[in-house]
Design a protein around this motif. Sequence first.
Motif, PDB file in Angstrom:
ATOM      1  N   HIS A  87      26.137  -2.711   6.421  1.00 22.49           N
ATOM      2  CA  HIS A  87      27.400  -3.229   6.932  1.00 22.49           C
ATOM      3  C   HIS A  87      27.581  -2.868   8.408  1.00 22.49           C
ATOM      4  O   HIS A  87      28.006  -3.715   9.213  1.00 22.49           O
ATOM      5  N   VAL A  88      27.250  -1.624   8.769  1.00 20.35           N
ATOM      6  CA  VAL A  88      27.449  -1.179  10.154  1.00 20.35           C
ATOM      7  C   VAL A  88      26.588  -1.988  11.110  1.00 20.35           C
ATOM      8  O   VAL A  88      27.056  -2.436  12.167  1.00 20.35           O
ATOM      9  N   THR A  89      25.331  -2.197  10.761  1.00 21.74           N
ATOM     10  CA  THR A  89      24.441  -2.907  11.684  1.00 21.74           C
ATOM     11  C   THR A  89      24.712  -4.413  11.703  1.00 21.74           C
ATOM     12  O   THR A  89      24.537  -5.069  12.728  1.00 21.74           O
ATOM     13  N   ARG A  90      25.163  -4.983  10.573  1.00 21.79           N
ATOM     14  CA  ARG A  90      25.419  -6.433  10.522  1.00 21.79           C
ATOM     15  C   ARG A  90      26.710  -6.790  11.238  1.00 21.79           C
ATOM     16  O   ARG A  90      26.763  -7.778  11.996  1.00 21.79           O
ATOM     17  N   TYR A  91      27.765  -6.006  11.035  1.00 18.01           N
ATOM     18  CA  TYR A  91      29.074  -6.376  11.563  1.00 18.01           C
ATOM     19  C   TYR A  91      29.452  -5.591  12.811  1.00 18.01           C
ATOM     20  O   TYR A  91      30.486  -5.859  13.415  1.00 18.01           O
ATOM     21  N   GLY A  92      28.620  -4.639  13.205  1.00 17.25           N
ATOM     22  CA  GLY A  92      28.824  -3.945  14.461  1.00 17.25           C
ATOM     23  C   GLY A  92      27.924  -4.523  15.532  1.00 17.25           C
ATOM     24  O   GLY A  92      27.528  -5.690  15.482  1.00 17.25           O
ATOM     25  N   ASP A  93      27.564  -3.694  16.490  1.00 21.92           N
ATOM     26  CA  ASP A  93      26.719  -4.139  17.595  1.00 21.92           C
ATOM     27  C   ASP A  93      25.243  -3.876  17.333  1.00 21.92           C
ATOM     28  O   ASP A  93      24.438  -3.841  18.268  1.00 21.92           O
ATOM     29  N   GLY A  94      24.894  -3.663  16.071  1.00 23.02           N
ATOM     30  CA  GLY A  94      23.498  -3.530  15.701  1.00 23.02           C
ATOM     31  C   GLY A  94      22.949  -2.122  15.742  1.00 23.02           C
ATOM     32  O   GLY A  94      21.777  -1.911  15.401  1.00 23.02           O
ATOM     33  N   LEU A  95      23.750  -1.153  16.153  1.00 14.91           N
ATOM     34  CA  LEU A  95      23.273   0.222  16.225  1.00 14.91           C
ATOM     35  C   LEU A  95      23.459   0.915  14.880  1.00 14.91           C
ATOM     36  O   LEU A  95      24.566   0.893  14.315  1.00 14.91           O
ATOM     37  N   PRO A  96      22.423   1.550  14.357  1.00 12.25           N
ATOM     38  CA  PRO A  96      22.572   2.248  13.076  1.00 12.25           C
ATOM     39  C   PRO A  96      23.428   3.504  13.223  1.00 12.25           C
ATOM     40  O   PRO A  96      23.593   4.047  14.321  1.00 12.25           O
ATOM     41  N   VAL A  97      23.961   3.949  12.113  1.00 12.23           N
ATOM     42  CA  VAL A  97      24.830   5.122  12.082  1.00 12.23           C
ATOM     43  C   VAL A  97      24.029   6.334  11.629  1.00 12.23           C
ATOM     44  O   VAL A  97      23.090   6.226  10.835  1.00 12.23           O
ATOM     45  N   LEU A  98      24.381   7.498  12.158  1.00 13.93           N
ATOM     46  CA  LEU A  98      23.812   8.760  11.699  1.00 13.93           C
ATOM     47  C   LEU A  98      24.557   9.209  10.442  1.00 13.93           C
ATOM     48  O   LEU A  98      25.790   9.266  10.440  1.00 13.93           O
ATOM     49  N   PHE A  99      23.829   9.548   9.391  1.00 16.46           N
ATOM     50  CA  PHE A  99      24.449  10.079   8.176  1.00 16.46           C
ATOM     51  C   PHE A  99      24.381  11.605   8.219  1.00 16.46           C
ATOM     52  O   PHE A  99      23.295  12.188   8.310  1.00 16.46           O
ATOM     53  N   VAL A 100      25.548  12.219   8.153  1.00 17.59           N
ATOM     54  CA  VAL A 100      25.703  13.657   8.359  1.00 17.59           C
ATOM     55  C   VAL A 100      26.221  14.298   7.081  1.00 17.59           C
ATOM     56  O   VAL A 100      27.172  13.784   6.469  1.00 17.59           O
ATOM     57  N   GLU A 101      25.611  15.400   6.677  1.00 21.89           N
ATOM     58  CA  GLU A 101      26.052  16.116   5.470  1.00 21.89           C
ATOM     59  C   GLU A 101      26.071  17.627   5.719  1.00 21.89           C
ATOM     60  O   GLU A 101      25.364  18.135   6.596  1.00 21.89           O
ATOM     61  N   GLU A 102      26.865  18.321   4.926  1.00 26.15           N
ATOM     62  CA  GLU A 102      26.896  19.783   4.962  1.00 26.15           C
ATOM     63  C   GLU A 102      25.694  20.338   4.190  1.00 26.15           C
ATOM     64  O   GLU A 102      25.352  19.855   3.107  1.00 26.15           O
ATOM     65  N   ALA A 103      25.091  21.396   4.756  1.00 27.96           N
ATOM     66  CA  ALA A 103      24.003  22.082   4.056  1.00 27.96           C
ATOM     67  C   ALA A 103      24.020  23.570   4.405  1.00 27.96           C
ATOM     68  O   ALA A 103      23.067  24.103   4.965  1.00 27.96           O
ATOM     69  N   PRO A 104      25.107  24.259   4.070  1.00 25.04           N
ATOM     70  CA  PRO A 104      25.202  25.678   4.443  1.00 25.04           C
ATOM     71  C   PRO A 104      24.253  26.569   3.656  1.00 25.04           C
ATOM     72  O   PRO A 104      23.725  27.539   4.181  1.00 25.04           O
ATOM     73  N   HIS A 105      24.061  26.258   2.368  1.00 24.07           N
ATOM     74  CA  HIS A 105      23.050  26.957   1.560  1.00 24.07           C
ATOM     75  C   HIS A 105      22.561  25.985   0.490  1.00 24.07           C
ATOM     76  O   HIS A 105      22.682  26.203  -0.697  1.00 24.07           O
ATOM     77  N   GLY A 106      22.005  24.902   0.997  1.00 23.63           N
ATOM     78  CA  GLY A 106      21.591  23.793   0.150  1.00 23.63           C
ATOM     79  C   GLY A 106      22.451  22.574   0.444  1.00 23.63           C
ATOM     80  O   GLY A 106      23.559  22.689   0.987  1.00 23.63           O
ATOM     81  N   LEU A 107      21.935  21.392   0.119  1.00 25.38           N
ATOM     82  CA  LEU A 107      22.670  20.153   0.361  1.00 25.38           C
ATOM     83  C   LEU A 107      23.923  20.127  -0.502  1.00 25.38           C
ATOM     84  O   LEU A 107      23.858  20.279  -1.721  1.00 25.38           O
ATOM     85  N   MET A 108      25.073  19.895   0.147  1.00 23.19           N
ATOM     86  CA  MET A 108      26.354  19.934  -0.552  1.00 23.19           C
ATOM     87  C   MET A 108      26.643  18.561  -1.158  1.00 23.19           C
ATOM     88  O   MET A 108      27.555  17.846  -0.762  1.00 23.19           O
ATOM     89  N   ALA A 109      25.825  18.208  -2.148  1.00 26.10           N
ATOM     90  CA  ALA A 109      25.927  16.915  -2.813  1.00 26.10           C
ATOM     91  C   ALA A 109      25.620  17.120  -4.286  1.00 26.10           C
ATOM     92  O   ALA A 109      25.030  18.135  -4.673  1.00 26.10           O
ATOM     93  N   LEU A 110      26.021  16.181  -5.103  1.00 27.66           N
ATOM     94  CA  LEU A 110      25.728  16.275  -6.525  1.00 27.66           C
ATOM     95  C   LEU A 110      24.221  16.424  -6.729  1.00 27.66           C
ATOM     96  O   LEU A 110      23.427  15.670  -6.182  1.00 27.66           O
ATOM     97  N   GLY A 111      23.848  17.427  -7.505  1.00 28.25           N
ATOM     98  CA  GLY A 111      22.439  17.658  -7.772  1.00 28.25           C
ATOM     99  C   GLY A 111      21.697  18.379  -6.680  1.00 28.25           C
ATOM    100  O   GLY A 111      20.490  18.616  -6.801  1.00 28.25           O
ATOM    101  N   GLY A 112      22.384  18.750  -5.579  1.00 23.83           N
ATOM    102  CA  GLY A 112      21.723  19.486  -4.509  1.00 23.83           C
ATOM    103  C   GLY A 112      21.326  20.882  -4.967  1.00 23.83           C
ATOM    104  O   GLY A 112      22.060  21.541  -5.708  1.00 23.83           O
ATOM    105  N   THR A 113      20.163  21.348  -4.540  1.00 22.07           N
ATOM    106  CA  THR A 113      19.706  22.688  -4.891  1.00 22.07           C
ATOM    107  C   THR A 113      20.575  23.718  -4.183  1.00 22.07           C
ATOM    108  O   THR A 113      20.700  23.688  -2.947  1.00 22.07           O
ATOM    109  N   THR A 114      21.176  24.604  -4.950  1.00 18.81           N
ATOM    110  CA  THR A 114      22.024  25.649  -4.382  1.00 18.81           C
ATOM    111  C   THR A 114      21.197  26.904  -4.154  1.00 18.81           C
ATOM    112  O   THR A 114      20.614  27.455  -5.090  1.00 18.81           O
TER     113      THR A 114
END
Length: 762
Positions: A87-114
């Motif tokens: 969506h960002v590249t199609r409806y914006g100016d074509g520049l991709p977005v950086l995906f940023v996540e927290e990882a203080p002691h493992g990826l802070m996402a479902l199923g992330g290794t703690t």
Amino acid sequence: MTPVAAASLPLRTRIGQVNQRLKGWEAVRWVDGAPRVTDVLRAEVDRWGGLGALYGVLRADPWSAVRWENGVPPERSAEAYAAVQEHVTRYGDGLPVLFVEEAPHGLMALGGTTLPVNLALGAGMDAALTEELGALVATEARARGTHVALVSGLDVLRDPRWGRAEECFSEDPALAAALVEATVRGMQGTTSCDDPIDGGHVAVVAKHLAGQGAGIGGRNGSGAPIGRRELGELHLRPAFAAARAGVAGYMAAYNDVDGVPCSANEELLTGTIREAWGWRGLVMADGTAIDRLRDSSPDPASAAALALQAGVDLSLWDEAFTHVEKALDRGLVEEAVLNQAVDRVLGLKQRLGLLGDPVPATPAPERDVVALVERAARQSVVLVRDDGVLPLRAGATVAVVGPNADDLDAQLGDYTPPRPPSDPAASTVLSALTARLGAGTVRHAPGSRLRGPLDVRPDEQPDGPRALDAVREACAAADVAVVVLGGSSRRSYDDEFADNGAVEGPAPDTTNGEGVDLSSVALPQAQLDVARAARASGRPVVGVVVDGRPRVLSELLPLVDALLVVPFPGPAGGAAIADALLTGAASGRLPATFPAADGVVPVAHDERMETARGYVDNPVLRGLPLGTAHTPGVTAALRADVTSVAAAVLAEGGAAEVAVDVTNDGPAPATVSVPLYGRRHERGIRPRRRTLLGVRRVTVEPGATTPLTFRLGLDELGSWASGVPAAVPLTVGVWCTPDTDQPADAATVRVTDQEDSTPWER
């Protein structure tokens, strides 16, 4: 796609590239089993013609209110990211977005290794393992589609009252620097901030810059009233190490240093890290940090101009950066400054292969994730004392009591995603001892679930006396009592949170984490009552303190015959603690000083020498200094007496070498960390009591002596007053005994020059 220059982009797009306003979990929803972008994302892309970065698409925790029932399934993370990117590249100016996540002691996402928290890795003092863990997390995150990981580690733990102590590696800047550098190497796979980051690694934004661990009274976000030398020697050294490893970015902290907010500190963000260090990466502001500049600027446009001019390139949830065009129109900041910030954002996208040809992934080595996490947990266990009750003898009946005896959440630390429905590798002290000894030989009674100073005592609750009676009964029916006390960073989905994710008004059960600062770091009386009940049984008592900050243990020590201290060790912590109890050995060391009393904080092993006598009512300040560990049968002895190196040679990469012999008189192989301490005597500067010059981990066979050589170069012997090591004439007393300050038989290392070679008289 060829490299893009900021000047070629419309102003609207450039402003969009420096904004990171959205909370990513609000940008995508699951509809009929597929990810769909939301109107929130559509409106932002329409407004700016794209996005610079998007934070937290995968974030799962109580603040985001994302859990297993409503979050992005681990195996479908890439789909969620792809829907946003398309969506960002199609409806914006074509520049991709950086995906940023927290990882203080493992990826802070479902199923992330703690992983164990940073303070636990500090106890392990193992840079090689820390690098391997960083690589593990990076591989996991990039496989899901994450580009940038926000990683704690720059903060130096100078006050145990601070709730974020667990995010620090140590109170010592040398240990923190070594582990930060290892983390960046492992996660990025680079050695320079110009190197491309391949498809098996992630860009690291290291946080927080700078001095957050020196806040007044240990209060989160409070000012750091410190001088330039203190800033350079203690708080910039880990950041310099990260720069040397090619870190992609820094996060400018909330706090001020001597009244100047870090996110508006041009001397720090431009003069120091870019001009003095030659670093060429990106600076991201901490969440809402630019909006907080409103207390030092008249309006949002002025706040945006302050941050941009200082060197901030990317916001986080701030409204102020949407006022950049107003700041330009009013002449508050030059357009060239904006372009420079945009070029840095685009430069990071280029490093990650988002612009131009993708950077292929280096094949990741096969890793036994469970084994690595368990190894880190074992290294976090510190045996402080043993009066002969360990190891627990075979066939003994054990009472396992206390609030942290069977509480997995209390082992995990802050910034932890919801645990998976089942995790066969997870263990508590109770479950691990039961598995090893058999249910018939283990007794259990929590005694109290209370942890904080706001708690009421057990005997003030309706079932309080019964709870302590149950502890006495369990201990009386056992051969030995294991009392597991400490704190917890548990968050509740019912808690109230501030805009930046810090908890507001935590429950008494929550004693650690961001926004959970304590005025008292003494163990609560409710917990000491459990230890007293165990002691009253007449059985030997082993104390175990599982916590994320240094605690005052003076009242606990007389109640126990052995003591283990374990910074939050992660899900494998129970088994790691059980191993130490059943073998009588542990390989961790205290990564920070534990104060002798509440009123003496802050206190650290590397404070400057004092001319005063200290407190009349508390003459002992350092109850347990950094490096404390009980390692029966293992000794370390220096072989050198005096050695020297010329300052000019040191500046050109030379070093002095110190030899240490590590001897194991015990019956089994011993793996230990061997610290090397020093006291610097530099003309005109009051010395610190001691500093950590280096640390090595070594395994020594029974009856053997293993030689170690410490190479002391510019990092170890140089002056860090400016945040960059410099060779100056000085004399350093060197020793390797953790519980002493410069013993009489310390070796001497001299840095000399031709102008003044006078030795320092000790």
